[in-house]
Design a protein around this motif. Structure first.
Motif, PDB file in Angstrom:
ATOM      1  N   UNK A 173     -91.189  -7.227  -1.330  1.00 27.37           N
ATOM      2  CA  UNK A 173     -90.169  -6.783  -2.283  1.00 27.37           C
ATOM      3  C   UNK A 173     -88.860  -7.546  -2.107  1.00 27.37           C
ATOM      4  N   UNK A 174     -88.711  -8.221  -0.954  1.00 29.09           N
ATOM      5  CA  UNK A 174     -87.501  -8.986  -0.688  1.00 29.09           C
ATOM      6  C   UNK A 174     -87.768 -10.460  -0.975  1.00 29.09           C
ATOM      7  N   UNK A 175     -86.832 -11.087  -1.686  1.00 35.65           N
ATOM      8  CA  UNK A 175     -87.008 -12.496  -2.051  1.00 35.65           C
ATOM      9  C   UNK A 175     -86.996 -13.386  -0.813  1.00 35.65           C
ATOM     10  N   UNK A 176     -87.967 -14.269  -0.724  1.00 37.24           N
ATOM     11  CA  UNK A 176     -88.029 -15.214   0.394  1.00 37.24           C
ATOM     12  C   UNK A 176     -87.278 -16.479  -0.007  1.00 37.24           C
ATOM     13  N   UNK A 177     -86.069 -16.614   0.518  1.00 36.55           N
ATOM     14  CA  UNK A 177     -85.216 -17.740   0.148  1.00 36.55           C
ATOM     15  C   UNK A 177     -85.641 -19.022   0.844  1.00 36.55           C
ATOM     16  N   UNK A 178     -86.154 -18.897   2.073  1.00 41.65           N
ATOM     17  CA  UNK A 178     -86.523 -20.065   2.865  1.00 41.65           C
ATOM     18  C   UNK A 178     -88.049 -20.151   3.036  1.00 41.65           C
ATOM     19  N   UNK A 179     -88.742 -20.959   2.242  1.00 46.60           N
ATOM     20  CA  UNK A 179     -90.190 -21.144   2.428  1.00 46.60           C
ATOM     21  C   UNK A 179     -90.538 -21.749   3.784  1.00 46.60           C
ATOM     22  N   UNK A 180     -89.568 -22.426   4.404  1.00 51.81           N
ATOM     23  CA  UNK A 180     -89.801 -23.043   5.714  1.00 51.81           C
ATOM     24  C   UNK A 180     -89.837 -22.011   6.840  1.00 51.81           C
ATOM     25  N   UNK A 181     -89.404 -20.777   6.553  1.00 52.54           N
ATOM     26  CA  UNK A 181     -89.468 -19.697   7.540  1.00 52.54           C
ATOM     27  C   UNK A 181     -90.848 -19.062   7.465  1.00 52.54           C
ATOM     28  N   UNK A 182     -91.605 -19.158   8.532  1.00 52.23           N
ATOM     29  CA  UNK A 182     -92.963 -18.617   8.559  1.00 52.23           C
ATOM     30  C   UNK A 182     -93.262 -18.117   9.972  1.00 52.23           C
ATOM     31  N   UNK A 183     -94.441 -17.524  10.131  1.00 54.33           N
ATOM     32  CA  UNK A 183     -94.830 -17.083  11.471  1.00 54.33           C
ATOM     33  C   UNK A 183     -94.942 -18.282  12.424  1.00 54.33           C
ATOM     34  N   UNK A 184     -95.287 -19.460  11.879  1.00 51.05           N
ATOM     35  CA  UNK A 184     -95.430 -20.656  12.716  1.00 51.05           C
ATOM     36  C   UNK A 184     -94.069 -21.157  13.217  1.00 51.05           C
ATOM     37  N   UNK A 185     -93.049 -21.078  12.365  1.00 50.08           N
ATOM     38  CA  UNK A 185     -91.720 -21.564  12.757  1.00 50.08           C
ATOM     39  C   UNK A 185     -90.861 -20.460  13.380  1.00 50.08           C
ATOM     40  N   UNK A 186     -91.348 -19.216  13.346  1.00 49.03           N
ATOM     41  CA  UNK A 186     -90.575 -18.079  13.841  1.00 49.03           C
ATOM     42  C   UNK A 186     -90.075 -18.253  15.280  1.00 49.03           C
ATOM     43  N   UNK A 187     -90.923 -18.646  16.262  1.00 49.79           N
ATOM     44  CA  UNK A 187     -90.435 -18.758  17.642  1.00 49.79           C
ATOM     45  C   UNK A 187     -89.247 -19.705  17.794  1.00 49.79           C
ATOM     46  N   UNK A 188     -89.294 -20.835  17.079  1.00 46.62           N
ATOM     47  CA  UNK A 188     -88.205 -21.817  17.160  1.00 46.62           C
ATOM     48  C   UNK A 188     -86.921 -21.250  16.567  1.00 46.62           C
ATOM     49  N   UNK A 189     -87.016 -20.646  15.384  1.00 51.40           N
ATOM     50  CA  UNK A 189     -85.832 -20.096  14.716  1.00 51.40           C
ATOM     51  C   UNK A 189     -85.286 -18.907  15.499  1.00 51.40           C
ATOM     52  N   UNK A 190     -86.179 -18.084  16.018  1.00 53.28           N
ATOM     53  CA  UNK A 190     -85.800 -16.898  16.796  1.00 53.28           C
ATOM     54  C   UNK A 190     -84.918 -17.287  17.982  1.00 53.28           C
TER      55      UNK A 190
END
Length: 361
Positions: free
Chosen positions: A170-187
């Motif tokens: 229901x929430x718009x995903x603004x960043x397609x580059x944010x995913x479970x694969x990139x989550x650890x790095x961004x976190x």
């Protein structure tokens, strides 16, 4: 001149090797600009920046800072010509090296890259680690160069991580580059920046309390992600930055809250209860790390536990100082895993002080 540059670009765009050419050119320029001999030799850097700025400026005279600025503007104009993730990333790295101050255009390009659903090349698909690190670099550079307040930027990024972790359609995903694969790095990057932001909190209530409340709220959200995504990289970051955040709270947060207890008890109680949810779950993380016998995780446990216990004792001391000892209860917290299940193992026998705050006013 600019016309010849546009003609050269047009010729390159027709080449099947154009993407790789841009990637290599900006990679080489980054190496040159990063070379200590370049930074320490004003003659070389002045001549180099003059050559680059002459491509778009008729007047290439002036101090080194002006020539650097013009060279940076010229290089940033290649943004639209970079058609792959790797070439755009290398352009940004190259420009970041010569940028000597915050640059909103750099931030805007980074944000645009994060918002793009990239058609990843075969080479990039094979090297997922490089892509994940690249996304992390974009997030870090975006935060470092944006003119928006650090608090607002962190709120925005945590909201976008919420979408990834909770998979809220229901929430718009603004960043397609944010995913479970990139989550650890961004976190890890967001936690790093949050700890840095915490250190800048003013010591007075009027300016500092709202920022502190916001930091504690974002910290609680980030720690709660582990309940949903139980991954080793997230656990490692939570152990490391959990300790650093608590250290900052002890040195900055508690001195700010202490004078407020008499007049603003409810507000102080609210923020302490918020951080209590995080400290309790961090205790579960330490128990999980010890019971799993993961050496890399277990190595970070002693220091975190030290700060967890110091946190409880200092909060208790502050309440005692203000004559509020009845509002503070200390007891032993049971050893639990990440699912909240009690651990009976002898591996995790040490006690942790739990605190509860009762509202008496």
């Amino acid at each position: 001149n600019m016309n010849s540059t546009q003609e050269e670009l047009a010729m390159m765009e027709d080449s099947p090797f154009s993407v790789k050419i841009f990637e290599l050119v900006f990679s080489i320029l980054e190496l040159v600009f990063s070379w200590s001999g370049f930074a320490n030799n004003s003659q070389i850097s002045t001549e180099c920046f003059s050559i680059l700025s002459s491509r778009s400026q008729s007047n290439t005279q002036g101090p080194l800072s002006v020539r650097r600025k013009h060279a940076l503007q010229y290089l940033l104009n290649f943004e639209e010509s970079c058609q792959s993730f790797s070439s755009t990333l290398n352009l940004l790295k190259c420009c970041s090296v010569i940028s000597d101050s915050k640059n909103q255009r750099l931030a805007d390009i980074c944000k645009g890259c994060l918002q793009k659903d990239w058609d990843i090349t075969a080479d990039e698909k094979e090297n997922k680690v490089r892509f994940n690190e690249g996304v992390g670099y974009l997030v870090s550079t975006f935060l470092s160069n944006s003119s928006e307040s650090k608090g607002d930027l962190l709120d925005f990024l945590v909201e976008q991580l919420d979408v990834v972790v909770k998979k809220d359609e229901d929430v718009e995903k603004i960043f397609p580059t944010f995913s479970r694969a990139t989550l650890p790095t961004i976190y890890k990057i967001v936690l790093t920046k949050l700890v840095e932001h915490q250190k800048s909190i003013p010591s007075d209530k009027d300016n500092g309390f709202d920022i502190l409340t916001n930091c504690v709220g974002n910290f609680a959200n980030l720690i709660n992600y582990i309940k949903v995504v139980n991954s080793r990289p997230l656990l490692r970051s939570a152990l490391l930055f959990g300790q650093k955040f608590l250290d900052g709270f002890l040195t900055i947060g508690l001195p700010l809250l202490s004078p407020m207890i008499s007049d603003s008890f409810v507000e102080v109680q609210s923020i302490l209860k918020k951080i209590q949810t995080s400290t309790r779950f961090l205790h579960h993380v330490t128990c999980h790390s010890k019971s799993s016998k993961d050496i890399a995780l277990t190595a970070r446990v002693p220091l975190l536990k030290k700060f967890l216990e110091a946190f409880v004792l200092k909060v208790k001391a502050i309440f005692a100082q203000h004559g509020c000892t009845d509002a503070f209860w200390v007891g032993n917290l049971k050893q639990r895993n990440l699912k909240g299940e009690e651990i009976v193992s002898q591996v995790c026998k040490s006690c942790y002080l739990q605190y509860e705050i009762a509202l008496l006013r």
